[in-house]
Design a protein around this motif. Sequence first.
Motif, short mmCIF file in Angstrom:
data_model
loop_
_atom_site.label_atom_id
_atom_site.label_comp_id
_atom_site.label_asym_id
_atom_site.label_seq_id
_atom_site.Cartn_x
_atom_site.Cartn_y
_atom_site.Cartn_z
N GLY A 176 0.69 -0.97 -0.22
CA GLY A 176 -0.05 -0.13 0.15
C GLY A 176 0.88 1.38 0.16
N ARG A 177 2.21 1.20 -0.26
CA ARG A 177 3.16 2.03 -0.22
C ARG A 177 4.26 2.80 -1.48
N THR A 178 4.38 3.19 -1.84
CA THR A 178 4.63 4.89 -3.06
C THR A 178 6.15 4.45 -2.97
N HIS A 179 7.12 3.52 -3.81
CA HIS A 179 8.24 3.60 -3.76
C HIS A 179 8.88 4.17 -5.35
N TYR A 180 7.91 3.66 -5.80
CA TYR A 180 8.50 3.85 -7.41
C TYR A 180 7.24 4.88 -8.07
N LEU A 181 7.78 5.39 -8.94
CA LEU A 181 7.10 6.30 -10.12
C LEU A 181 7.43 6.09 -11.34
N PRO A 182 6.16 5.58 -12.33
CA PRO A 182 6.27 5.43 -13.52
C PRO A 182 6.43 6.64 -14.13
N LEU A 183 7.43 5.87 -15.40
CA LEU A 183 8.21 6.94 -16.39
C LEU A 183 7.00 7.03 -17.72
N PRO A 184 7.21 7.53 -18.61
CA PRO A 184 7.31 7.83 -19.44
C PRO A 184 7.29 6.67 -20.39
#
Length: 612
Positions: free
Chosen positions: A87-95
């Motif tokens: 439930g936690r955000t560790h990564y952001l999606p690249l284009p």
Amino acid sequence: MMYPIVLDQFEKLVETTCQDIDLQVEPTTSAVLNGDSERRLRNGHGTDLVVTTLPTGEVKDYMLDLSVMEFSTSYQATVMNAVMIDGRTHYLPLPGQYSGYILNKTLAAQLGGSLPATDEELLALLDAGKEKGVGIGSDGAMFGLDSVSTAAVGSYIIGTQVPDFLGLPEGIQWMSGFDAGTASFTGKWEECLDRLMTCVERGYLNTQAFTLKETNALPVRDRLLDGTLLMGYGNVRLLSLLNGSSDQYEFSMLPFLSRQGNQPWVISSPDGYIGINAALGEKGRETELEACQRILALLSTQEGQEAWIADVEATNSYLSDYEDDGGDVPEGLKEAVEGGYIYDLRMPSNVIQYFGINMISVLSGSLEMSDALAAVDDYCRNGSEVVDYDQAVVGSVAEDLLYENYNTRLEETAIGNLVADAVAEYAKADIAVVNGGGIRASLYQGDVLGADLAAVCPYANTIVLVDARGSVIIDMLENGISMTLRDNDVPAGRFLQVSGICYSYRPQTIDEPAELMSVTLADGSPLDPDGHYKMAITNYMAGSSGYQDNNGDGYTMLNLFGDDVPRAEEIELLEDTGATYADAIKAYFYNHRDEPITAELEGRITIFGKDE
């Protein structure tokens, strides 16, 4: 950070916007990007910004929690949810890219039909191509995947199920049950390989290349460009490359097509995911941490996305408020994109990979579909022994053993010496040689996990023990140094790391071929051209897949199995061990488990003129 594509525009944006930041990008291959970035983290060598193609749950202990950062809420929820960990955000999606079928439009027109609008029309086009000998190679193949890996295969097969299942209410309900842990693959996915199996049965798809057991992946790009492949599966970046490289053919893209008259769908996936090394949260690292936060905040803006997209030729952003002019969407995908029929794969990356592994086994005939789906269901609920081994500490290394900048394809390396020694010990050979291209990752000082060993040598070719005349060994070494210089600056994987033998060579130049200067045994005595030696090679080098399309890496002097070139003389098969490089390394670590493993440069390979 590590990334396989030069990021000139994004680096410039960062360094002009934040003049106190120097963003340094280490070039790497996509194969290393996924595995080596996480192994670096576990062993204290991680970059400040970490990029991976498929984030796994195990990385949560090494990546900073970004959930409290304002920029983490800027991305589409459907993409973010798939890579959240607990439930936690560790990564952001690249284009990322839109993916679909890439069709040789010129050849399709020669076959007399319009572009296929249904799955049946697509199969009919392949049938027509076979009948008329258009878009087909000597091996009968007419279709292939540009990227072949367990994740790529899994993603492709899942994508084929979108128009008639996952994109419909029934599939949406199933996916909700999957997320809740109540839905099963068994009972719903039994027919997911029907179209692929039809292509296999009719010879349009080469399962050997598709499964990567003992052969190179089908050279999809080259085959599309020379007109011996009617269709491939890839992304918009590949389409642009093909159309920019050919004056003879025009290529077009198609979405996933329905067999039931439903709307076609486009698959969308990020080129990777980016996060911050948790080590930056330690005392004394505040400056680097703050710099990385600012970089990710800048990336999470319209301007940041546009700079990244310009560098990597991505087609779409996953920012919620990104303003996309739609200019990069190929004509064949526009209707689906404009209609919102864009499917983001929501399954966790480890499930996609395990699903891919099992579907590959079904395609190769080594596993029944019912057993494969049952294994996936069990894995989703209970994990597996393979995963347990992958996460177990199986030994340690005294110093870093590095694979970087294609070094195993150019020179002696410590990691190459380790692998070659492991193969020699496993096969009880006087001499062992290992393709430099078969080594794909580093080992770092300290604890080593089972997954680390599998990543070092991921291929499934088996080790064979042979009796070889010295003159054959000399010919073999000459072939190994023959392609250290190539047009794309990537040296060939045929270069040999060695055990029990030493050699020196003068490298290839633009004007002159490489030259083998000397060959000696490990004790310094010369190799006798008329002598015979027990040597460990792979069945791949010995022709198990033949030597067409660069299979066998040109080692025809070792041919024991292939029928496309004459069988080799002065070489005799003693034993096929059935073991892979990875098996040999695992056995080596077990046999030497009482102390850290050591490997160093010993002068096994000397390069003339290297320091001139």
